[in-house]
Write a protein that holds these residues in place. Structure first.
Motif, PDB file in Angstrom:
ATOM      1  N   SER A  61      66.485  72.172  49.526  1.00  0.00           N
ATOM      2  CA  SER A  61      66.510  73.596  49.853  1.00  0.00           C
ATOM      3  C   SER A  61      65.243  73.939  50.617  1.00  0.00           C
ATOM      4  O   SER A  61      64.292  73.161  50.648  1.00  0.00           O
ATOM      5  CB  SER A  61      66.603  74.463  48.592  1.00  0.00           C
ATOM      6  OG  SER A  61      65.329  74.625  47.995  1.00  0.00           O
ATOM      7  N   SER A  62      65.221  75.118  51.218  1.00  0.00           N
ATOM      8  CA  SER A  62      64.048  75.541  51.986  1.00  0.00           C
ATOM      9  C   SER A  62      63.002  76.216  51.113  1.00  0.00           C
ATOM     10  O   SER A  62      62.053  76.802  51.620  1.00  0.00           O
ATOM     11  CB  SER A  62      64.470  76.476  53.122  1.00  0.00           C
ATOM     12  OG  SER A  62      65.217  77.565  52.632  1.00  0.00           O
ATOM     13  N   ASN A  74      69.555  78.962  49.636  1.00  0.00           N
ATOM     14  CA  ASN A  74      70.208  77.663  49.507  1.00  0.00           C
ATOM     15  C   ASN A  74      69.883  76.984  48.185  1.00  0.00           C
ATOM     16  O   ASN A  74      70.645  76.153  47.712  1.00  0.00           O
ATOM     17  CB  ASN A  74      69.899  76.740  50.700  1.00  0.00           C
ATOM     18  CG  ASN A  74      68.496  76.888  51.220  1.00  0.00           C
ATOM     19  OD1 ASN A  74      67.543  76.877  50.445  1.00  0.00           O
ATOM     20  ND2 ASN A  74      68.357  77.039  52.521  1.00  0.00           N
ATOM     21  N   GLY A 114      63.500  75.124  56.027  1.00  0.00           N
ATOM     22  CA  GLY A 114      64.747  74.421  56.241  1.00  0.00           C
ATOM     23  C   GLY A 114      64.601  73.155  57.060  1.00  0.00           C
ATOM     24  O   GLY A 114      65.311  72.172  56.828  1.00  0.00           O
ATOM     25  N   THR A 159      73.550  75.246  53.139  1.00  0.00           N
ATOM     26  CA  THR A 159      72.770  76.243  53.867  1.00  0.00           C
ATOM     27  C   THR A 159      73.560  76.685  55.093  1.00  0.00           C
ATOM     28  O   THR A 159      74.740  76.359  55.248  1.00  0.00           O
ATOM     29  CB  THR A 159      71.379  75.693  54.238  1.00  0.00           C
ATOM     30  OG1 THR A 159      70.573  76.770  54.728  1.00  0.00           O
ATOM     31  CG2 THR A 159      71.461  74.590  55.276  1.00  0.00           C
TER      32      THR A 159
END
Length: 323
Positions: free
Chosen positions: A158-159, A165, A188, A205
């Motif tokens: 995930s970011s 996300n 990201g 995402t």
């Protein structure tokens, strides 16, 4: 004649009582506007802001100066805007899902609903679940079965912790009974880099980030949150996971709370006009997104409903959002 003169005096008196604020609103904008983007250059939010807001500046007659304030999972830029004077000269362009989720982190010095005035939405795109090619599953049901057979052995990127996300990954675990381990990154791009490299096996995402790698054959798409033209890959809803339908990438323009309604309306009208221009539409579509306008009041209601939805998901999934 005397009556007309008295009416003129009344108008002048009302203007004087309204003060310089009313005059400033009528002449807005009379100098450049600062646009805070709480993400680094690149990615999926920054390019949309640049192509759209350049045109908005032309329509308003003043340049819009971009200020990328990345960090804190967008909290640094958001705090700057929340504390800015509500005069229309400091705005923020951000991803709505991430912005709303941050409201649920009690450590933040602002409230992403109360401390911001909705101006307009600009673009949207679906989310997708993609896996590294080393994963043997070719469909979403096969992937769920594979993940269940290998609990704790698969990772998803995930970011950042508390990002949209991350929440999507935990929702996936919750709804499918899988135990895929969360690996947070500082954005990201680095998460995608490790997904392409096989160091994490899955990511959920926005389509603009993942689709180019899917098209290049380095990743495999297993599900989308909404139907994609020309793709045979089914949606989460078609696979019996309707909770994902409302998760999308929606880019929005916000202002500090208390920004006068006439200013909000003027900027929103400029956004709507800009989105109708061929060059802006093409620029947004080149980023694999779609122009999408919501007026201030409608966007405000969506912010509230999204917040309620995410609270429910987080509470049911016992998900802890920490920075």
């Amino acid at each position: 004649m005397k009556r007309i003169f008295l009416k003129q005096l009344a108008v002048l008196a009302a203007t004087a009582i309204a003060g310089p604020g009313a005059f400033a609103q009528a002449n807005y904008p009379d100098h450049p506007i600062k646009l805070v983007i709480p993400f680094p250059p690149g990615g999926s939010v920054d390019p949309i802001a640049r192509v759209l807001m350049t045109k908005v500046g032309e329509i308003l007659g003043q340049p819009i100066v971009i200020d990328n304030r990345a960090g804190g999972n967008t909290a640094i830029g958001a705090q700057l805007v929340a504390k800015a004077p509500p005069d229309g000269y400091t705005l923020m362009f951000t991803a709505l899902t991430t912005h709303v989720i941050h409201t649920l982190q009690s450590s933040l010095p602002y409230d992403s609903i109360k401390d911001f005035a909705p101006v307009a939405s600009a673009s949207r795109s679906s989310y997708m679940l993609a896996v590294h090619n080393s994963v043997p599953a070719k469909t979403l049901p096969e992937f769920i079965a594979y993940a269940k057979a290998n609990p704790g052995k698969l990772n998803y990127g995930s970011s950042g912790t508390g990002n949209s996300n991350h929440l999507a990954g935990e929702l996936f675990n919750l709804r499918t009974g899988t135990k895929i381990v969360h690996v947070p990154y500082k954005g990201g791009a680095p998460a995608l880099q490790d997904l392409v490299g096989g160091r994490v096996q899955m990511m959920i995402t926005n389509v603009p980030l993942l689709q180019p790698q899917v098209d290049a054959g380095t990743l495999r798409a297993l599900a989308y949150t909404s139907p994609q033209p020309g793709s045979a890959v089914q949606t989460f809803t078609q696979y019996g996971l309707p909770d994902f339908e409302g998760i999308e990438s929606l880019n929005v323009l916000l202002a500090p709370a208390g920004t006068p309604a006439p200013i909000i309306a003027k900027v929103a009208a400029a956004v709507e006009k800009a989105l109708a221009s061929p060059e802006v539409k093409a620029g947004i579509e080149n980023q694999k997104q779609s122009p999408y306008f919501l007026a201030p009041a409608v966007l405000g209601e969506k912010m509230k409903s999204d917040r309620a939805k995410f609270i429910e998901v987080i509470e049911k999934g016992h998900i802890t959002l920490t920075q």
